[in-house]
Motif scaffolding. Structure first.
Motif, mmCIF file in Angstrom:
data_model
loop_
_atom_site.group_PDB
_atom_site.id
_atom_site.type_symbol
_atom_site.label_atom_id
_atom_site.label_comp_id
_atom_site.label_asym_id
_atom_site.label_seq_id
_atom_site.Cartn_x
_atom_site.Cartn_y
_atom_site.Cartn_z
ATOM 1 N N GLU A 175 -7.829 53.051 18.581
ATOM 2 C CA GLU A 175 -7.353 52.868 19.954
ATOM 3 C C GLU A 175 -7.524 51.249 20.056
ATOM 4 O OE1 GLU A 175 -6.819 55.657 23.005
ATOM 5 O OE2 GLU A 175 -7.291 57.094 21.528
ATOM 6 N N GLY A 176 -8.398 50.655 19.737
ATOM 7 C CA GLY A 176 -8.565 49.196 20.002
ATOM 8 C C GLY A 176 -9.870 48.778 19.405
ATOM 9 N N LEU A 177 -10.281 47.471 19.732
ATOM 10 C CA LEU A 177 -11.279 46.493 19.153
ATOM 11 C C LEU A 177 -11.983 45.553 20.445
ATOM 12 C CD1 LEU A 177 -12.575 45.152 16.664
ATOM 13 C CD2 LEU A 177 -10.486 43.689 16.778
ATOM 14 N N LEU A 178 -13.095 45.576 20.462
ATOM 15 C CA LEU A 178 -14.162 44.581 21.189
ATOM 16 C C LEU A 178 -14.958 43.852 20.039
ATOM 17 C CD1 LEU A 178 -14.883 43.843 23.802
ATOM 18 C CD2 LEU A 178 -16.460 45.768 23.983
ATOM 19 N N ILE A 179 -14.809 42.796 20.084
ATOM 20 C CA ILE A 179 -15.742 41.798 19.310
ATOM 21 C C ILE A 179 -17.026 41.426 20.118
ATOM 22 C CG2 ILE A 179 -16.071 39.638 17.748
ATOM 23 C CD1 ILE A 179 -13.080 39.871 17.353
ATOM 24 N N VAL A 180 -18.324 41.754 19.659
ATOM 25 C CA VAL A 180 -19.431 41.201 20.423
ATOM 26 C C VAL A 180 -20.170 40.241 19.523
ATOM 27 C CG1 VAL A 180 -21.542 42.241 21.177
ATOM 28 C CG2 VAL A 180 -19.720 43.438 21.421
ATOM 29 N N ARG A 231 -23.373 31.802 18.161
ATOM 30 C CA ARG A 231 -22.204 31.926 16.970
ATOM 31 C C ARG A 231 -21.495 30.839 16.986
ATOM 32 N NH1 ARG A 231 -20.472 35.290 12.806
ATOM 33 N NH2 ARG A 231 -18.247 35.430 12.456
ATOM 34 N N THR A 232 -20.961 30.182 15.857
ATOM 35 C CA THR A 232 -19.791 29.366 15.715
ATOM 36 C C THR A 232 -18.600 30.144 15.109
ATOM 37 O OG1 THR A 232 -21.023 27.360 15.451
ATOM 38 C CG2 THR A 232 -18.901 27.056 14.829
ATOM 39 N N TRP A 233 -17.352 30.097 15.847
ATOM 40 C CA TRP A 233 -16.212 30.852 15.461
ATOM 41 C C TRP A 233 -15.601 30.576 14.248
ATOM 42 C CZ3 TRP A 233 -15.822 35.435 17.501
ATOM 43 C CH2 TRP A 233 -16.231 35.590 18.749
ATOM 44 N N LEU A 234 -15.327 31.413 13.339
ATOM 45 C CA LEU A 234 -14.863 31.055 11.922
ATOM 46 C C LEU A 234 -13.548 30.197 11.991
ATOM 47 C CD1 LEU A 234 -15.266 31.717 8.971
ATOM 48 C CD2 LEU A 234 -13.672 33.727 9.402
ATOM 49 N N GLY A 235 -13.493 29.173 11.461
ATOM 50 C CA GLY A 235 -12.257 28.345 11.647
ATOM 51 C C GLY A 235 -12.297 27.508 12.703
ATOM 52 N N SER A 236 -13.218 27.292 13.160
ATOM 53 C CA SER A 236 -13.474 26.340 14.545
ATOM 54 C C SER A 236 -14.853 25.731 14.494
ATOM 55 C CB SER A 236 -13.208 27.183 15.815
ATOM 56 O OG SER A 236 -13.475 26.696 16.984
ATOM 57 N N ASN A 237 -15.176 24.791 15.499
ATOM 58 C CA ASN A 237 -16.504 24.169 15.790
ATOM 59 C C ASN A 237 -16.925 24.639 17.136
ATOM 60 O OD1 ASN A 237 -14.677 22.806 17.383
ATOM 61 N ND2 ASN A 237 -15.577 20.654 16.488
ATOM 62 N N LYS A 238 -16.185 25.507 17.631
ATOM 63 C CA LYS A 238 -16.529 26.242 19.109
ATOM 64 C C LYS A 238 -17.648 27.167 18.853
ATOM 65 C CE LYS A 238 -11.865 25.325 20.728
ATOM 66 N NZ LYS A 238 -10.726 25.939 21.724
ATOM 67 N N GLN A 239 -18.442 27.086 19.879
ATOM 68 C CA GLN A 239 -19.682 27.983 19.924
ATOM 69 C C GLN A 239 -19.291 29.146 20.763
ATOM 70 O OE1 GLN A 239 -22.968 26.087 18.166
ATOM 71 N NE2 GLN A 239 -23.243 28.080 19.136
ATOM 72 N N ALA A 240 -19.604 30.363 20.704
ATOM 73 C CA ALA A 240 -19.393 31.364 21.572
ATOM 74 C C ALA A 240 -20.276 31.161 22.734
ATOM 75 C CB ALA A 240 -20.076 32.683 20.890
ATOM 76 N N LYS A 241 -19.501 31.502 23.942
ATOM 77 C CA LYS A 241 -19.930 31.410 25.254
ATOM 78 C C LYS A 241 -20.131 32.679 25.814
ATOM 79 C CE LYS A 241 -18.482 26.870 25.719
ATOM 80 N NZ LYS A 241 -17.649 25.758 26.731
ATOM 81 N N ILE A 242 -20.957 32.892 27.209
ATOM 82 C CA ILE A 242 -20.919 34.088 27.753
ATOM 83 C C ILE A 242 -20.198 33.804 29.041
ATOM 84 C CG2 ILE A 242 -22.614 35.559 29.190
ATOM 85 C CD1 ILE A 242 -24.786 34.910 27.126
ATOM 86 N N PHE A 243 -19.079 34.805 29.402
ATOM 87 C CA PHE A 243 -18.468 34.969 30.689
ATOM 88 C C PHE A 243 -18.551 36.221 31.226
ATOM 89 C CE2 PHE A 243 -16.390 31.813 27.706
ATOM 90 C CZ PHE A 243 -16.067 30.491 28.532
ATOM 91 N N ILE A 249 -22.034 50.984 32.333
ATOM 92 C CA ILE A 249 -22.960 50.482 31.515
ATOM 93 C C ILE A 249 -23.156 49.169 31.873
ATOM 94 C CG2 ILE A 249 -23.693 50.018 28.984
ATOM 95 C CD1 ILE A 249 -21.997 52.242 28.284
ATOM 96 N N ARG A 250 -24.401 48.499 32.057
ATOM 97 C CA ARG A 250 -24.493 47.249 32.193
ATOM 98 C C ARG A 250 -25.623 46.669 31.271
ATOM 99 N NH1 ARG A 250 -23.945 48.921 37.371
ATOM 100 N NH2 ARG A 250 -22.246 48.117 38.481
ATOM 101 N N LEU A 251 -25.548 45.419 30.696
ATOM 102 C CA LEU A 251 -26.384 45.014 29.770
ATOM 103 C C LEU A 251 -27.285 44.009 30.381
ATOM 104 C CD1 LEU A 251 -24.102 44.343 26.717
ATOM 105 C CD2 LEU A 251 -25.415 46.451 27.136
ATOM 106 N N ASP A 252 -28.636 44.395 30.385
ATOM 107 C CA ASP A 252 -29.607 43.522 31.206
ATOM 108 C C ASP A 252 -29.505 41.924 30.576
ATOM 109 O OD1 ASP A 252 -30.653 45.682 32.445
ATOM 110 O OD2 ASP A 252 -32.228 46.252 30.784
ATOM 111 N N GLY A 253 -29.458 41.169 31.365
ATOM 112 C CA GLY A 253 -29.597 39.783 31.282
ATOM 113 C C GLY A 253 -28.027 39.081 31.001
ATOM 114 N N TYR A 254 -27.094 40.097 30.882
ATOM 115 C CA TYR A 254 -25.697 39.610 30.714
ATOM 116 C C TYR A 254 -24.706 39.935 31.977
ATOM 117 C CZ TYR A 254 -27.417 38.574 25.989
ATOM 118 O OH TYR A 254 -27.954 37.974 24.917
ATOM 119 N N PRO A 255 -23.783 39.266 32.396
ATOM 120 C CA PRO A 255 -22.675 39.418 33.320
ATOM 121 C C PRO A 255 -21.898 40.577 32.830
ATOM 122 C CG PRO A 255 -22.183 37.245 32.313
ATOM 123 C CD PRO A 255 -23.376 37.906 31.668
ATOM 124 N N TYR A 256 -21.849 41.352 31.897
ATOM 125 C CA TYR A 256 -20.898 42.381 31.699
ATOM 126 C C TYR A 256 -21.341 43.815 32.272
ATOM 127 C CZ TYR A 256 -21.563 39.276 27.600
ATOM 128 O OH TYR A 256 -21.456 38.210 27.004
#
Length: 68
Positions: free
Chosen positions: A14-19, A24-36, A49-56
Motif C-alpha cells: 500500500e505504500g513506500l517511505l524512504i528513510v 547521503r547524496t541522492w542518486l543521480g544528483s549532487n544534493k545531500q539528504a536533509k532533515i525536515f 512514535i517519535r524518533l529521538d533527536g529527529y523532528p519526526y
C-alpha cells in the motif's frame, strides 16, 4: 534497491517511505539528504512514535487494539 547503512525503503503493498541518512547524496544528483520536520498519519493501528533527536512523528488514524 535494498537497505544499507544510509538508505532503507520501508514498504508494503500500500505504500513506500524512504528513510535516508543525513549524509547521503541522492542518486543521480549532487544534493545531500536533509532533515525536515514531518508528521505522518497512517491508516494503521499503531501507537504514536517519535524518533529521538529527529523532528519526526508517526501516528495512526485508527486506534490500536489490545491484540497489537
Amino acid at each position: 534497491m535494498g537497505e544499507n547503512e544510509t538508505f532503507a525503503p520501508l514498504r508494503n503493498e500500500e505504500g513506500l517511505l524512504i528513510v535516508s541518512d543525513n549524509s547521503r547524496t541522492w542518486l543521480g544528483s549532487n544534493k545531500q539528504a536533509k532533515i525536515f520536520p514531518i508528521e505522518l498519519v497512517m491508516d494503521s493501528p499503531i501507537s504514536v512514535i517519535r524518533l529521538d533527536g529527529y523532528p519526526y512523528t508517526f501516528s495512526s488514524s485508527k486506534k490500536a487494539s489490545a491484540d497489537g
